[in-house]
Design a protein around this motif. Structure first.
Motif, PDB file in Angstrom:
ATOM      1  N   SER A  25       4.322   7.771  -1.003  1.00 15.01           N
ATOM      2  CA  SER A  25       2.870   7.895  -0.924  1.00 15.01           C
ATOM      3  C   SER A  25       2.276   6.584  -0.430  1.00 15.01           C
ATOM      4  O   SER A  25       2.849   5.513  -0.614  1.00 15.01           O
ATOM      5  CB  SER A  25       2.282   8.266  -2.291  1.00 15.01           C
ATOM      6  OG  SER A  25       2.622   7.300  -3.253  1.00 15.01           O
TER       7      SER A  25
ATOM      8  N   GLN B  16     -11.311  -0.689   2.438  1.00 14.54           N
ATOM      9  CA  GLN B  16     -11.844  -0.121   3.663  1.00 14.54           C
ATOM     10  C   GLN B  16     -12.276  -1.241   4.599  1.00 14.54           C
ATOM     11  O   GLN B  16     -12.740  -2.287   4.158  1.00 14.54           O
ATOM     12  CB  GLN B  16     -13.037   0.797   3.363  1.00 14.54           C
ATOM     13  CG  GLN B  16     -12.639   2.044   2.588  1.00 14.54           C
ATOM     14  CD  GLN B  16     -11.672   2.911   3.377  1.00 14.54           C
ATOM     15  OE1 GLN B  16     -11.753   3.027   4.591  1.00 14.54           O
ATOM     16  NE2 GLN B  16     -10.731   3.533   2.673  1.00 14.54           N
TER      17      GLN B  16
ATOM     18  N   ARG C  71      -5.666   7.311   6.429  1.00 13.33           N
ATOM     19  CA  ARG C  71      -5.888   8.154   5.260  1.00 13.33           C
ATOM     20  C   ARG C  71      -4.693   8.084   4.315  1.00 13.33           C
ATOM     21  O   ARG C  71      -3.580   7.746   4.707  1.00 13.33           O
ATOM     22  CB  ARG C  71      -6.136   9.596   5.690  1.00 13.33           C
ATOM     23  CG  ARG C  71      -4.975  10.215   6.387  1.00 13.33           C
ATOM     24  CD  ARG C  71      -5.290  11.617   6.847  1.00 13.33           C
ATOM     25  NE  ARG C  71      -4.114  12.155   7.531  1.00 13.33           N
ATOM     26  CZ  ARG C  71      -4.067  13.319   8.076  1.00 13.33           C
ATOM     27  NH1 ARG C  71      -5.122  14.090   8.048  1.00 13.33           N
ATOM     28  NH2 ARG C  71      -2.968  13.732   8.662  1.00 13.33           N
ATOM     29  N   SER C  72      -4.945   8.402   3.080  1.00 11.09           N
ATOM     30  CA  SER C  72      -3.879   8.422   2.083  1.00 11.09           C
ATOM     31  C   SER C  72      -2.932   9.574   2.375  1.00 11.09           C
ATOM     32  O   SER C  72      -3.308  10.579   2.992  1.00 11.09           O
ATOM     33  CB  SER C  72      -4.476   8.593   0.691  1.00 11.09           C
ATOM     34  OG  SER C  72      -5.295   7.493   0.386  1.00 11.09           O
TER      35      SER C  72
ATOM     36  N   LYS D  26      -1.663   4.548   0.141  1.00  3.15           N
ATOM     37  CA  LYS D  26      -3.107   4.535  -0.077  1.00  3.15           C
ATOM     38  C   LYS D  26      -3.638   3.188   0.364  1.00  3.15           C
ATOM     39  O   LYS D  26      -3.174   2.147  -0.099  1.00  3.15           O
ATOM     40  CB  LYS D  26      -3.428   4.781  -1.548  1.00  3.15           C
ATOM     41  CG  LYS D  26      -4.905   4.863  -1.809  1.00  3.15           C
ATOM     42  CD  LYS D  26      -5.189   5.262  -3.234  1.00  3.15           C
ATOM     43  CE  LYS D  26      -6.700   5.382  -3.383  1.00  3.15           C
ATOM     44  NZ  LYS D  26      -7.080   5.828  -4.704  1.00  3.15           N
ATOM     45  N   LYS D  27      -4.598   3.198   1.277  1.00  6.15           N
ATOM     46  CA  LYS D  27      -5.210   1.961   1.738  1.00  6.15           C
ATOM     47  C   LYS D  27      -6.005   1.351   0.589  1.00  6.15           C
ATOM     48  O   LYS D  27      -6.741   2.019  -0.113  1.00  6.15           O
ATOM     49  CB  LYS D  27      -6.146   2.233   2.923  1.00  6.15           C
ATOM     50  CG  LYS D  27      -5.441   2.692   4.193  1.00  6.15           C
ATOM     51  CD  LYS D  27      -4.474   1.686   4.726  1.00  6.15           C
ATOM     52  CE  LYS D  27      -5.173   0.576   5.452  1.00  6.15           C
ATOM     53  NZ  LYS D  27      -4.263  -0.412   6.027  1.00  6.15           N
ATOM     54  N   ARG D  28      -5.808   0.062   0.386  1.00  5.58           N
ATOM     55  CA  ARG D  28      -6.438  -0.640  -0.740  1.00  5.58           C
ATOM     56  C   ARG D  28      -7.913  -0.936  -0.482  1.00  5.58           C
ATOM     57  O   ARG D  28      -8.728  -0.859  -1.357  1.00  5.58           O
ATOM     58  CB  ARG D  28      -5.698  -1.949  -1.019  1.00  5.58           C
ATOM     59  CG  ARG D  28      -4.244  -1.756  -1.335  1.00  5.58           C
ATOM     60  CD  ARG D  28      -4.027  -1.612  -2.818  1.00  5.58           C
ATOM     61  NE  ARG D  28      -2.600  -1.617  -3.114  1.00  5.58           N
ATOM     62  CZ  ARG D  28      -1.956  -0.581  -3.608  1.00  5.58           C
ATOM     63  NH1 ARG D  28      -2.597   0.534  -3.852  1.00  5.58           N
ATOM     64  NH2 ARG D  28      -0.669  -0.655  -3.851  1.00  5.58           N
TER      65      ARG D  28
ATOM     66  N   GLU E  67       0.816  -1.217   0.000  1.00  3.15           N
ATOM     67  CA  GLU E  67       0.000   0.000   0.000  1.00  3.15           C
ATOM     68  C   GLU E  67       0.849   1.267   0.000  1.00  3.15           C
ATOM     69  O   GLU E  67       0.319   2.370   0.023  1.00  3.15           O
ATOM     70  CB  GLU E  67      -0.918   0.004   1.228  1.00  3.15           C
ATOM     71  CG  GLU E  67      -1.910  -1.134   1.214  1.00  3.15           C
ATOM     72  CD  GLU E  67      -2.690  -1.265   2.511  1.00  3.15           C
ATOM     73  OE1 GLU E  67      -3.846  -1.726   2.435  1.00  3.15           O
ATOM     74  OE2 GLU E  67      -2.161  -0.908   3.583  1.00  3.15           O
TER      75      GLU E  67
ATOM     76  N   GLU F  58       0.952  11.657   0.898  1.00  3.01           N
ATOM     77  CA  GLU F  58       2.067  11.812  -0.026  1.00  3.01           C
ATOM     78  C   GLU F  58       3.046  12.798   0.592  1.00  3.01           C
ATOM     79  O   GLU F  58       2.671  13.899   0.960  1.00  3.01           O
ATOM     80  CB  GLU F  58       1.610  12.338  -1.382  1.00  3.01           C
ATOM     81  CG  GLU F  58       2.764  12.528  -2.356  1.00  3.01           C
ATOM     82  CD  GLU F  58       2.317  12.965  -3.727  1.00  3.01           C
ATOM     83  OE1 GLU F  58       1.824  12.097  -4.477  1.00  3.01           O
ATOM     84  OE2 GLU F  58       2.455  14.155  -4.037  1.00  3.01           O
TER      85      GLU F  58
END
Length: 164
Positions: A75, A81, A94-95, A77-79, A62, A97
């Motif tokens: 960066s 939920q 949370r995502s 990002k959760k794949r 991720e 960067e």
């Protein structure tokens, strides 16, 4: 609070520092930076650095680490939920960067994710042509080498003359 500084007089008086002035100008116009995830920046040796980001809850697949010329982008990002029902959710998912400006010749050596901490190893490696080197001076009387010894200051010579 936003400050407007005119750096054009400095730009005209320098050669080859355009990137530095671009970074200064961009930094002055940016809003308050997001400081998620928290990080540590360590200098381990003269040319070795480590960036450690607290990325609890993220798996290695991720997180993306991209190294471009003079820029490192990390960066996450959760794949998927979570289907759970939380009373309180304190671990941020949370995502994010984060961007890091890298100096010339700084390269990413490795990245490691352990116990919620992402560690990125950076090393500055100058090419051989950029390293200092000794230059030999050739003359009509043969080759003479540059020495590390410096001439004594002029006032020391005067002290020797006065004492004599």
């Amino acid at each position: 609070m936003r400050n407007n500084y005119d750096l054009s007089p400095f730009r005209r008086a320098t050669v080859g520092l355009d990137r530095l002035f671009d970074m200064l100008e961009n930094g002055m116009t940016e809003q308050a930076a997001d400081n998620y995830p928290p990080l540590d920046l360590e200098q381990e040796a003269n040319d070795r650095y480590r960036i450690t980001l607290a990325v609890a809850g993220f798996r290695p697949d991720e997180i993306d680490i991209t190294s471009q010329q003079n820029l490192l982008i990390v960066s996450g990002k959760k794949r998927q939920q979570d289907e759970r029902s939380y009373v309180h959710r304190g671990i941020a998912a949370r995502s994010f960067e984060r961007r890091f400006a890298l100096d010339d010749y700084v390269q990413v050596r490795s990245a490691d994710l352990r116990e919620g901490l992402l560690s990125i190893e950076l090393v500055r490696e100058l090419p051989e042509r950029m390293k200092p080197r000794r230059i030999e001076i050739h003359g009509t009387e043969g080759a003479a080498r540059l020495s590390d010894q410096r001439d004594p200051p002029a006032n020391e010579n005067q002290k020797d003359r006065v004492a004599a």
